[in-house]
Design an enzyme around this catalytic site. Sequence first.
Site, short mmCIF file in Angstrom:
data_model
loop_
_atom_site.label_atom_id
_atom_site.label_comp_id
_atom_site.label_asym_id
_atom_site.label_seq_id
_atom_site.Cartn_x
_atom_site.Cartn_y
_atom_site.Cartn_z
N LYS A 26 0.83 -1.21 0.00
CA LYS A 26 0.00 0.00 0.00
C LYS A 26 0.87 1.26 0.00
O LYS A 26 0.66 2.16 -0.82
CB LYS A 26 -0.88 0.00 1.26
N ASN A 27 1.84 1.31 0.89
CA ASN A 27 2.62 2.54 1.02
C ASN A 27 3.66 2.72 -0.07
O ASN A 27 4.40 3.70 -0.08
CB ASN A 27 3.24 2.62 2.42
N ARG A 96 -4.96 10.03 4.81
CA ARG A 96 -3.85 10.96 5.04
C ARG A 96 -2.85 10.97 3.89
O ARG A 96 -2.21 11.98 3.62
CB ARG A 96 -3.09 10.50 6.29
N CYS A 120 -6.69 12.49 13.76
CA CYS A 120 -6.31 11.20 13.19
C CYS A 120 -6.27 10.17 14.31
O CYS A 120 -5.81 10.49 15.41
CB CYS A 120 -4.93 11.35 12.56
N ARG A 125 -0.70 14.49 13.04
CA ARG A 125 0.08 14.19 11.84
C ARG A 125 0.43 15.51 11.15
O ARG A 125 -0.15 15.87 10.14
CB ARG A 125 -0.72 13.31 10.86
N PRO A 126 1.39 16.26 11.71
CA PRO A 126 1.75 17.56 11.12
C PRO A 126 2.37 17.38 9.74
O PRO A 126 2.84 16.29 9.39
CB PRO A 126 2.78 18.12 12.10
N ASP A 310 4.19 0.37 12.13
CA ASP A 310 3.04 -0.30 11.51
C ASP A 310 2.92 -1.77 11.92
O ASP A 310 1.97 -2.46 11.51
CB ASP A 310 3.10 -0.18 9.98
N LEU A 332 6.97 6.85 17.06
CA LEU A 332 6.55 7.61 15.88
C LEU A 332 5.22 8.30 16.10
O LEU A 332 5.07 9.48 15.82
CB LEU A 332 6.53 6.71 14.64
N ARG A 402 -8.66 -0.67 4.35
CA ARG A 402 -7.74 0.31 3.74
C ARG A 402 -6.43 -0.34 3.36
O ARG A 402 -5.74 0.12 2.46
CB ARG A 402 -7.46 1.46 4.72
N1 EPU Z 1 6.17 14.45 11.31
C1 EPU Z 1 6.30 15.78 11.63
N2 EPU Z 1 6.15 16.71 10.65
C2 EPU Z 1 5.87 16.35 9.36
C3 EPU Z 1 5.74 15.01 9.04
C4 EPU Z 1 5.89 14.06 10.05
O1 EPU Z 1 6.54 16.14 12.77
O2 EPU Z 1 5.77 17.24 8.51
C5 EPU Z 1 6.30 13.44 12.38
C6 EPU Z 1 4.97 12.77 12.68
O3 EPU Z 1 4.22 13.50 13.60
C7 EPU Z 1 5.39 11.43 13.22
C8 EPU Z 1 6.67 11.13 12.51
O4 EPU Z 1 7.09 12.36 11.91
O5 EPU Z 1 5.66 11.54 14.60
C9 EPU Z 1 6.61 10.02 11.48
O6 EPU Z 1 5.70 10.27 10.49
P1 EPU Z 1 5.97 10.10 8.94
O7 EPU Z 1 5.83 11.44 8.33
O8 EPU Z 1 7.19 9.31 8.63
O9 EPU Z 1 4.71 9.24 8.59
P2 EPU Z 1 3.85 9.42 7.30
O10 EPU Z 1 4.74 9.71 6.18
O11 EPU Z 1 2.71 10.32 7.58
C10 EPU Z 1 4.01 6.91 6.56
C11 EPU Z 1 3.06 5.79 6.30
C12 EPU Z 1 2.45 5.34 7.61
C13 EPU Z 1 3.57 4.90 8.56
C14 EPU Z 1 4.58 6.04 8.73
C15 EPU Z 1 5.79 5.66 9.54
C16 EPU Z 1 2.30 6.24 4.04
C17 EPU Z 1 1.19 6.65 3.15
N3 EPU Z 1 2.04 6.24 5.37
O12 EPU Z 1 3.24 7.95 7.14
O13 EPU Z 1 1.61 4.23 7.34
O14 EPU Z 1 3.05 4.56 9.81
O15 EPU Z 1 5.04 6.47 7.43
O16 EPU Z 1 6.46 4.61 8.97
O17 EPU Z 1 3.36 5.89 3.59
C18 EPU Z 1 -0.09 2.65 7.77
O18 EPU Z 1 0.21 2.10 6.70
O19 EPU Z 1 -0.86 2.12 8.61
C19 EPU Z 1 0.48 3.95 8.09
C20 EPU Z 1 -0.01 4.75 9.02
#
Ligand code: EPU
Length: 438
Positions: A26-27, A96, A120, A125-126, A310, A332, A402
């Site tokens: 998925k990701n 998201r 969320c 999720r900033p 995850d 995370l 999902r």
């Molecule tokens: N963060 C910030 N600022 C930002 C972005 C992220 O502070 O601008 C922080 C978040 O608050 C969090 C940390 O960084 O504490 C990690 O978040 P990350 O941005 O890496 O997560 P993501 O990109 O939103 C993806 C996956 C998630 C997975 C995370 C961590 C996708 C579409 N989603 O999310 O997948 O948990 O990476 O590996 O790729 C899932 O599949 O169930 C899922 C939630």
Amino acid sequence: MKEDTPYLEIEGGFELSGEVRVSGAKNAVLPVLAATLLVPGIYRLARVPRLLDLYTMLELLEYLGASFRWEEDLLVVDTQRVEGWEAPYALVSRMRGSILVLGALTARFGRARVAKPGGCPIGPRPVDLHTRGLALMGARVEDQNEIWVEAPQGLRGAEIVLDFPSVTATENLLMAAVRARGRSRIVNAAREPEVEFLGRFLEAMGAKIRGLGTGVLEIEGGRELTPPSEPVTIIPDRIETGTYLMLAGLCGGEITVAGTEPQYLEAPLLKLREAGLEVEWEADRVYARATGPLRPLKVVTAPYPGFPTDLQAQIMVLLTQAHGISRITENLFKERFRHVPELQRMGADIEQEGGIAFVRGPTPLRAAEVKAHDLRAGASLVLAALAAEGVSRVYGLEHLDRGYEALEEKLRALGARIRRRREESFAAGRPSWAARGG
Ligand code: EPU
């Protein structure tokens, strides 16, 4: 009005054994679909998992002007008529991952508007890392109820250091950088296999990127990009792989996961071994079985190659059967513990303090009615229900759907007794005397 609530009915307590083939990740497919917005053209993708999130992303692409069709198992996406540059709240709030169109739309149209989703289930999720990176590339950014990005003169290459190696921020900035003028560097980039895969996809389009799979990416922007000439096959889902492997420890059989890439799962595989499971792997398959009592673990979630958040909920279920106290630290998403009260209802002995959960085992799990509040929590409840004697009901399937393709079929092939059912809501199912007001 008749209202149905679907749920999974699971009769647990049976040994599960056999082979399960994992789907495409998925990701990995979500960012690649966003990347099809970078240049107009026809893109062909193989091994695309048919998931709710996939269809939400396709709906978003359609909203922007793209079209798609299936040619047997090949997904064909046509972005030649894309003119839209706004992602509406209705779609963003469902997924998201919609934020992934921000970089590609800005790169292609010099502007993008993406609605900001509300709360969320796994915590805040900033998106500041996404927007700050784009600002360094010369874009004007407004981040209030929605995210507005404008770069009428186009983006220019920049040196960006991420405060945290965010997966989707790295992906957005990578997509923006391949079309920006000049060179970019992304320091402290996410190293997740899905990020590397997006990079390979962009390379197949003609981009030049150095350092894929490392924490420093160097991009030579502005090269001519075209859709890859051959269909691109989505990499296997490592989280789905890990989820099924937990069954070996929970349901006593021997589980083989086929069509996977064990080299991207080292942390979870080694943790399962540390817990006492016999785990072996070769080129594209992993075998796991329990040979004795499970041992407790310390698990700390971390960006790749650390233990993935995850799989945190799923390993928590496994650890309810370990002899001793396990400690799980979620780094995370500190609020990603909504499965805890549900697991407690099934008999698990878990104490949670902030971002840490202590699991005391072994406790026999008992069947119950439980509800998933997010995708991976849903997977953990299915695992728990398969281990618990009796008939459980797992609600909240809109989350599970999902991210797990053909979940019931795959589990049934291992011997699970699992069925999807619909329940009439109390209001719809109330007796006729109640309807008459009696
Ligand atoms: N963060 C910030 N600022 C930002 C972005 C992220 O502070 O601008 C922080 C978040 O608050 C969090 C940390 O960084 O504490 C990690 O978040 P990350 O941005 O890496 O997560 P993501 O990109 O939103 C993806 C996956 C998630 C997975 C995370 C961590 C996708 C579409 N989603 O999310 O997948 O948990 O990476 O590996 O790729 C899932 O599949 O169930 C899922 C939630």
